[in-house]
Design a protein around this motif. Structure first.
Motif, PDB file in Angstrom:
ATOM      1  N   ASP A  20      -4.076  -1.196  -3.715  1.00  0.00           N
ATOM      2  CA  ASP A  20      -2.680  -1.583  -3.476  1.00  0.00           C
ATOM      3  C   ASP A  20      -2.576  -2.504  -2.256  1.00  0.00           C
ATOM      4  OD1 ASP A  20      -1.769  -0.079  -5.632  1.00  0.00           O
ATOM      5  OD2 ASP A  20      -1.548   1.730  -4.402  1.00  0.00           O
ATOM      6  N   PHE A  21      -3.347  -2.207  -1.239  1.00  0.00           N
ATOM      7  CA  PHE A  21      -3.375  -3.063  -0.051  1.00  0.00           C
ATOM      8  C   PHE A  21      -3.880  -4.447  -0.435  1.00  0.00           C
ATOM      9  CE2 PHE A  21      -5.108  -4.819   3.848  1.00  0.00           C
ATOM     10  CZ  PHE A  21      -4.183  -4.438   4.812  1.00  0.00           C
TER      11      PHE A  21
ATOM     12  N   GLU B 107      -1.106   4.460  -5.769  1.00  0.00           N
ATOM     13  CA  GLU B 107      -2.277   5.139  -5.213  1.00  0.00           C
ATOM     14  C   GLU B 107      -1.979   5.824  -3.880  1.00  0.00           C
ATOM     15  OE1 GLU B 107      -5.894   4.496  -6.098  1.00  0.00           O
ATOM     16  OE2 GLU B 107      -5.323   3.639  -8.011  1.00  0.00           O
ATOM     17  N   TRP B 108      -0.812   5.578  -3.304  1.00  0.00           N
ATOM     18  CA  TRP B 108      -0.477   6.111  -1.981  1.00  0.00           C
ATOM     19  C   TRP B 108      -0.318   7.618  -2.057  1.00  0.00           C
ATOM     20  CZ3 TRP B 108      -0.950   4.995   2.848  1.00  0.00           C
ATOM     21  CH2 TRP B 108      -0.198   5.631   3.818  1.00  0.00           C
TER      22      TRP B 108
ATOM     23  N   LEU C  31      -5.454   1.579   7.690  1.00  0.00           N
ATOM     24  CA  LEU C  31      -6.057   0.337   7.224  1.00  0.00           C
ATOM     25  C   LEU C  31      -5.336  -0.862   7.825  1.00  0.00           C
ATOM     26  CD1 LEU C  31      -7.931  -1.355   5.478  1.00  0.00           C
ATOM     27  CD2 LEU C  31      -6.415  -0.920   3.530  1.00  0.00           C
TER      28      LEU C  31
ATOM     29  N   GLN D 162       0.831  -1.207   0.000  1.00  0.00           N
ATOM     30  CA  GLN D 162       0.000   0.000   0.000  1.00  0.00           C
ATOM     31  C   GLN D 162       0.862   1.253   0.000  1.00  0.00           C
ATOM     32  OE1 GLN D 162      -2.246   0.555   3.614  1.00  0.00           O
ATOM     33  NE2 GLN D 162      -3.603   2.088   2.699  1.00  0.00           N
ATOM     34  N   THR D 163       1.889   1.290   0.824  1.00  0.00           N
ATOM     35  CA  THR D 163       2.703   2.513   0.946  1.00  0.00           C
ATOM     36  C   THR D 163       3.661   2.707  -0.216  1.00  0.00           C
ATOM     37  OG1 THR D 163       4.301   1.347   2.335  1.00  0.00           O
ATOM     38  CG2 THR D 163       2.553   2.585   3.450  1.00  0.00           C
TER      39      THR D 163
ATOM     40  N   TYR E  49     -12.058   0.730   2.474  1.00  0.00           N
ATOM     41  CA  TYR E  49     -11.094   1.837   2.440  1.00  0.00           C
ATOM     42  C   TYR E  49     -10.716   2.204   1.000  1.00  0.00           C
ATOM     43  CZ  TYR E  49      -9.885   2.023   7.434  1.00  0.00           C
ATOM     44  OH  TYR E  49      -9.897   2.200   8.792  1.00  0.00           O
ATOM     45  N   ASP E  50     -11.171   1.419   0.037  1.00  0.00           N
ATOM     46  CA  ASP E  50     -10.852   1.629  -1.379  1.00  0.00           C
ATOM     47  C   ASP E  50      -9.337   1.692  -1.568  1.00  0.00           C
ATOM     48  OD1 ASP E  50     -11.433   1.892  -4.071  1.00  0.00           O
ATOM     49  OD2 ASP E  50     -11.422   4.092  -3.960  1.00  0.00           O
ATOM     50  N   SER E  51      -8.680   0.602  -1.203  1.00  0.00           N
ATOM     51  CA  SER E  51      -7.232   0.517  -1.286  1.00  0.00           C
ATOM     52  C   SER E  51      -6.819  -0.695  -2.122  1.00  0.00           C
ATOM     53  CB  SER E  51      -6.623   0.425   0.113  1.00  0.00           C
ATOM     54  OG  SER E  51      -5.235   0.390   0.025  1.00  0.00           O
TER      55      SER E  51
ATOM     56  N   ALA F  24     -10.291  -3.620   3.284  1.00  0.00           N
ATOM     57  CA  ALA F  24      -9.518  -3.025   2.193  1.00  0.00           C
ATOM     58  C   ALA F  24     -10.452  -2.514   1.097  1.00  0.00           C
ATOM     59  CB  ALA F  24      -8.534  -4.035   1.619  1.00  0.00           C
TER      60      ALA F  24
ATOM     61  N   THR G 211      -0.350   1.482   8.473  1.00  0.00           N
ATOM     62  CA  THR G 211      -1.261   2.547   8.085  1.00  0.00           C
ATOM     63  C   THR G 211      -2.571   2.381   8.863  1.00  0.00           C
ATOM     64  OG1 THR G 211      -2.152   1.199   6.293  1.00  0.00           O
ATOM     65  CG2 THR G 211      -0.285   2.613   5.752  1.00  0.00           C
TER      66      THR G 211
END
Length: 182
Positions: free
Chosen positions: A130-131, A43-44, A57, A38-39, A126-128, A123, A55
């Motif tokens: 990448d996560f 998208e981060w 999330l 994610q980081t 949170y709309d992530s 996830a 994070t």
């Protein structure tokens, strides 16, 4: 070979807490890998990272995983204690068996939560992406550790109850004849 059921039953009973801890450990590894993805993902946008490197999330998903493992682990420890108590030659076996039957509820709920996979669900909330992409392929299968622990403990409880029943003192044959049962 008469005492061989006792160690096997205790090992099976001990598998419950061990597998609950394994579920927590595997969940922590999966969350860490997903946070790294994610980081470092495109998208981060930057955000809050706590002292442990997670994070928001990551913290939320780890808490859900930890609480699930904690509920199941506490039920598993209770089963271990009840199994040890069943091995003894004392009264109260019926109460222990009834309470152990009630304990299946938190065990089953913990497995259902783990099977539902709240890590993926959060996830998505949170709309992530990448996560989600960073979660290891094996992460959804960690829920089965809890089921394996529960099944092992169920067999261990049966073995402990059977061994405890065999170990319980039987009335002498003369007493049975006096009561008209002989």
């Amino acid at each position: 070979m008469a005492g061989s059921g006792r160690p096997a039953g205790l090992v099976l009973l001990a598998l419950g807490p061990v597998l609950a801890a394994a579920y927590a450990g595997a969940g922590h590894l999966a969350v860490r890998a997903a946070v790294r993805a994610q980081t470092t993902g495109p998208e981060w946008e930057g955000g809050r990272i706590d002292g442990s490197g997670l994070t928001s999330l990551g913290v939320d998903t780890w808490r859900l995983t930890w609480w699930t493992a904690m509920v199941v682990g506490l039920a598993a420890v209770a089963y271990l204690v009840f199994g040890v108590l069943l091995l003894r030659e004392r009264r109260g076996r019926a109460l222990i068996l009834v309470v152990s039957g009630v304990l299946i509820v938190p065990y089953a709920l913990g497995f259902a939560v783990a099977l539902f996979n709240p890590v993926r669900g959060l996830a998505g909330l949170y709309d992530s992406p990448d996560f989600l992409a960073g979660l290891p392929w094996w992460q959804p299968y960690t829920a089965w550790l809890l089921l394996a622990g529960g099944l092992a403990q169920a067999v261990g409880m049966v073995m402990a109850a059977a061994h405890g029943r065999r170990a319980a003192p039987q009335p002498p044959p003369e007493a049975a004849e006096v009561n008209g049962q002989g």
